[in-house]
Enzyme design. Structure first.
Site, PDB file in Angstrom:
ATOM      1  N   GLY A   1      74.040  10.013  -9.324  1.00  0.00           N
ATOM      2  CA  GLY A   1      75.110  10.887  -9.796  1.00  0.00           C
ATOM      3  C   GLY A   1      74.685  11.735 -10.976  1.00  0.00           C
ATOM      4  O   GLY A   1      75.361  12.707 -11.335  1.00  0.00           O
ATOM      5  N   ARG A   2      73.591  11.362 -11.596  1.00  0.00           N
ATOM      6  CA  ARG A   2      73.143  12.143 -12.748  1.00  0.00           C
ATOM      7  C   ARG A   2      71.626  12.117 -12.925  1.00  0.00           C
ATOM      8  O   ARG A   2      71.108  12.594 -13.917  1.00  0.00           O
ATOM      9  CB  ARG A   2      73.788  11.621 -14.007  1.00  0.00           C
ATOM     10  CG  ARG A   2      73.532  10.135 -14.224  1.00  0.00           C
ATOM     11  CD  ARG A   2      73.929   9.758 -15.587  1.00  0.00           C
ATOM     12  NE  ARG A   2      74.033   8.320 -15.718  1.00  0.00           N
ATOM     13  CZ  ARG A   2      74.301   7.723 -16.863  1.00  0.00           C
ATOM     14  NH1 ARG A   2      74.478   8.456 -17.936  1.00  0.00           N
ATOM     15  NH2 ARG A   2      74.386   6.435 -16.923  1.00  0.00           N
TER      16      ARG A   2
ATOM     17  N   LYS B   1      66.707  11.505 -15.618  1.00  0.00           N
ATOM     18  CA  LYS B   1      68.081  11.002 -15.725  1.00  0.00           C
ATOM     19  C   LYS B   1      68.861  11.862 -16.718  1.00  0.00           C
ATOM     20  O   LYS B   1      68.364  12.138 -17.816  1.00  0.00           O
ATOM     21  CB  LYS B   1      68.034   9.553 -16.202  1.00  0.00           C
ATOM     22  CG  LYS B   1      69.348   8.819 -16.162  1.00  0.00           C
ATOM     23  CD  LYS B   1      69.068   7.326 -16.280  1.00  0.00           C
ATOM     24  CE  LYS B   1      70.320   6.492 -16.396  1.00  0.00           C
ATOM     25  NZ  LYS B   1      69.985   5.061 -16.399  1.00  0.00           N
TER      26      LYS B   1
ATOM     27  N   ARG C   1      61.975   8.843 -16.248  1.00  0.00           N
ATOM     28  CA  ARG C   1      61.650   7.474 -15.856  1.00  0.00           C
ATOM     29  C   ARG C   1      60.549   7.481 -14.798  1.00  0.00           C
ATOM     30  O   ARG C   1      60.548   8.340 -13.916  1.00  0.00           O
ATOM     31  CB  ARG C   1      62.929   6.843 -15.294  1.00  0.00           C
ATOM     32  CG  ARG C   1      62.774   5.450 -14.798  1.00  0.00           C
ATOM     33  CD  ARG C   1      64.126   4.784 -14.707  1.00  0.00           C
ATOM     34  NE  ARG C   1      64.887   5.242 -13.550  1.00  0.00           N
ATOM     35  CZ  ARG C   1      66.165   4.926 -13.350  1.00  0.00           C
ATOM     36  NH1 ARG C   1      66.830   4.193 -14.218  1.00  0.00           N
ATOM     37  NH2 ARG C   1      66.804   5.364 -12.282  1.00  0.00           N
TER      38      ARG C   1
ATOM     39  N   ARG D   1      66.556   0.973  -4.081  1.00  0.00           N
ATOM     40  CA  ARG D   1      67.335  -0.168  -4.592  1.00  0.00           C
ATOM     41  C   ARG D   1      67.818  -1.023  -3.435  1.00  0.00           C
ATOM     42  O   ARG D   1      67.839  -0.560  -2.287  1.00  0.00           O
ATOM     43  CB  ARG D   1      68.568   0.374  -5.344  1.00  0.00           C
ATOM     44  CG  ARG D   1      68.222   1.410  -6.382  1.00  0.00           C
ATOM     45  CD  ARG D   1      69.366   2.445  -6.530  1.00  0.00           C
ATOM     46  NE  ARG D   1      68.945   3.561  -7.388  1.00  0.00           N
ATOM     47  CZ  ARG D   1      69.303   3.709  -8.651  1.00  0.00           C
ATOM     48  NH1 ARG D   1      70.137   2.869  -9.203  1.00  0.00           N
ATOM     49  NH2 ARG D   1      68.857   4.718  -9.360  1.00  0.00           N
TER      50      ARG D   1
ATOM     51  N   ASP E   1      73.175  -2.041  -6.798  1.00  0.00           N
ATOM     52  CA  ASP E   1      72.603  -0.694  -6.887  1.00  0.00           C
ATOM     53  C   ASP E   1      71.658  -0.581  -8.086  1.00  0.00           C
ATOM     54  O   ASP E   1      70.962   0.417  -8.228  1.00  0.00           O
ATOM     55  CB  ASP E   1      73.708   0.372  -6.987  1.00  0.00           C
ATOM     56  CG  ASP E   1      74.698   0.083  -8.092  1.00  0.00           C
ATOM     57  OD1 ASP E   1      75.301  -0.999  -8.074  1.00  0.00           O
ATOM     58  OD2 ASP E   1      74.861   0.930  -8.985  1.00  0.00           O
ATOM     59  N   ASN E   2      71.657  -1.586  -8.933  1.00  0.00           N
ATOM     60  CA  ASN E   2      70.745  -1.574 -10.075  1.00  0.00           C
ATOM     61  C   ASN E   2      69.579  -2.545  -9.885  1.00  0.00           C
ATOM     62  O   ASN E   2      68.894  -2.890 -10.844  1.00  0.00           O
ATOM     63  CB  ASN E   2      71.502  -1.926 -11.365  1.00  0.00           C
ATOM     64  CG  ASN E   2      72.493  -0.843 -11.759  1.00  0.00           C
ATOM     65  OD1 ASN E   2      72.355   0.302 -11.345  1.00  0.00           O
ATOM     66  ND2 ASN E   2      73.491  -1.203 -12.542  1.00  0.00           N
TER      67      ASN E   2
ATOM     68  N   ASP F   1      67.426   0.341 -14.202  1.00  0.00           N
ATOM     69  CA  ASP F   1      68.736   0.869 -14.586  1.00  0.00           C
ATOM     70  C   ASP F   1      69.335   0.111 -15.775  1.00  0.00           C
ATOM     71  O   ASP F   1      70.156  -0.788 -15.626  1.00  0.00           O
ATOM     72  CB  ASP F   1      69.717   0.835 -13.406  1.00  0.00           C
ATOM     73  CG  ASP F   1      69.887   2.223 -12.819  1.00  0.00           C
ATOM     74  OD1 ASP F   1      69.026   3.090 -13.085  1.00  0.00           O
ATOM     75  OD2 ASP F   1      70.876   2.456 -12.111  1.00  0.00           O
TER      76      ASP F   1
END
Ligand code: AMP
Ligand code: MG
Length: 487
Positions: free
Chosen positions: A92-93, A113, A176, A183, A252-253, A262
């Site tokens: 999303g970002r 990010k 990163r 994931r 998701d992390n 994350d």
């Protein structure tokens, strides 16, 4: 060494096509400037550390400039958040700017990010604030220096772009690095949207790129799942051994590579507290320090569910069963080393558990205890450390057992013992209050503290002259900082 424009791109994830990610360009932030860069991470891309100071560097990692060969993409995934399935997540970002090869033939994802909105931003602004970018940067590089598998951080770029969280803050971007950004939630996405062909494409990609050794096994998917289980057991053993609390272990992390991934409201323990909850919106303590162990298994079960089209339930169950024993073996091995033990005895687990209970009851500083235990002979160290304990009788009893246990290791050369223990017991830890001091200075335009802290944490096992204050227990105010999960 390479110049910035000499990076070699090979965008393998991009070639999977639009079902897996969306092509999005980064949205620049205003007046970009270098906050901090990691020379060690730059070396992974064969970049000379001095290029971090060039305007081009800040432009590339703030969305103002892009390599001709980079094809930025926002990945789609889903995942279980705090136990509930969220069918639509995705970058999303953040953007996967592209994949780069270094001269050693290693392959690194460049992930920017805070790069602006994407089709997966939902209500979010696509931005990251300076505060959380600095925290992720420091934690990635600190974990790496502690030999804990993690994504890496190349740099943080600050800006004048305003963003709104609880109050107005400034946008930043963090670059990163990881061999892959896939994931657990990627597999869940294609499983729950019932697209087995695409799920297989993703699985085959991950196998070929990251688990080629599994392709030689009779059941490559099963072999890969087994490796994911093994890597996670080892990763979480390291978190527990070093007092790292991730804070948001949603699927998701969780990286398919078993690396720390994350960073949100993470924390390293100051005082030992098995029940510590670093994320203050985690009311139930789902992701408390000690719960990380069963949650690791829960997350692997969620991945296993998503892999049922490829692997029998029976084989998945059996493989999941490996997690806990593997975790325990790794954890005990690490903790024996932290205690300065080189042999194994049946009662070591008990010896460790009773120590942790005593530390818990007396709020003893987790990292400093182990460091000091190696400073002097066992008897001397115990005498010095006992002042930190409220239950003196309890600690004395433990001390006697410990001294006897060490003496059964054979003749002791204290200098050797000290070196061996100091090599696994860090003197410098990314304490919340140290990060907070660095963030406050950076928010006022002074980046020297972030850079100094990063340097100190890059070498956590070595005593660094002049840096004594970074090795102290936190001040009282620094122990109870509430870390906002807004980022
Ligand atoms: P996180 O809690 O940071 O792991 O994020 C969970 C999900 O929310 C991911 O899909 C993120 O990409 C998304 N997200 C988090 N913050 C933002 C933001 N400021 N703008 C857009 N999406 C965001
Ligand atoms: Mg996330």
């Amino acid at each position: 060494m390479k110049a910035l424009d000499e990076l070699t791109f090979d965008n393998r994830f991009d070639r999977l096509g639009d079902a897996f990610s969306a092509h999005v360009l980064p949205e620049p932030i205003d007046n970009p400037r270098l906050v901090v860069a990691s020379p060690a991470a730059m070396a992974l891309l064969d970049l000379d550390p001095s290029v971090a100071e060039t305007p081009e560097f800040a432009e590339l990692f703030s969305g103002h400039k892009l390599w001709a060969d980079a094809i930025p993409r926002a990945m789609v995934y889903s995942g279980h958040q705090f136990g509930s399935y969220n069918p639509q997540l995705g970058d999303g970002r953040g953007l996967l700017l592209g994949e780069v090869y270094n001269e050693a033939g290693e392959h690194w994802d460049l992930h920017l990010k805070g790069a602006g909105q994407t089709p997966f931003s939902r209500m979010g602004d696509g931005r990251a604030v300076l505060r959380s970018s600095i925290r992720e940067f420091l934690a990635s590089e600190a974990l790496n220096a502690l030999n804990i598998p993690t994504t890496r951080a190349l740099c943080v770029i600050g800006s004048d772009t305003p963003v709104w969280r609880e109050k107005q803050e400034r946008a930043a971007m963090i670059l990163r690095l990881a061999p892959s950004h896939v994931r657990f939630g990627h597999f869940e996405y294609f499983y729950y949207t019932k697209r087995p062909e695409q799920q297989k494409e993703l699985g085959d990609h991950v196998l070929a790129m990251h688990f080629p050794q599994c392709l030689e096994q009779p059941e490559p998917y099963l072999a890969m799942f087994r490796e994911v289980v093994e890597r996670n057991a080892e990763l979480i053993a390291k978190w527990q051994a070093y007092g790292f609390c991730h804070g948001v272990m949603n699927t998701d992390n969780m990286s398919i590579l078993g690396i720390t991934f994350d960073f949100g409201p993470f924390a390293f323990l100051d005082d030992f507290d098995a029940n510590f909850i670093c994320n203050h919106s985690d009311d139930q303590g789902r992701y408390s320090f000690s719960n990380q162990v069963p949650i690791g298994q829960w997350n692997l079960s969620a991945l296993a569910q998503a892999l049922t089209p490829f692997i029998s339930v029976e084989a998945l169950r059996e493989t999941l069963g490996l997690y806990l024993p593997l975790f325990q073996a790794h954890y005990l091995d690490l903790m024996r080393r932290r205690l300065g033990l080189t042999t194994a005895e049946d009662d070591d687990q008990k010896l460790l558990e009773s120590l942790l209970q005593l530390m818990q009851n007396s709020s003893v500083d987790y990292s400093l205890f182990f460091r000091r235990l190696g400073d002097q002979t066992p008897e001397q160290a115990i005498t010095r450390l006992r002042d930190d304990f409220v239950d003196l009788k309890g600690f004395d009893a433990w001390g006697e057992l410990y001294v006897a246990r060490v003496s059964r290791e054979g003749t002791l050369d204290q200098e050797q013992r000290r070196q061996r223990m100091h090599a696994v017991n860090p003197l410098y830890i990314l304490r919340n209050y140290l990060a907070q001091n660095a963030i406050e200075a950076a928010q006022n335009g002074d980046y020297s503290e972030v850079r100094r802290l990063h340097t100190v944490l890059s070498n956590p096992f070595e005593e660094q002259p002049g840096m004594e204050s970074y090795a102290e227990r936190p001040p009282e105010w620094g122990k109870h900082l509430e870390i906002s999960c807004s980022s």
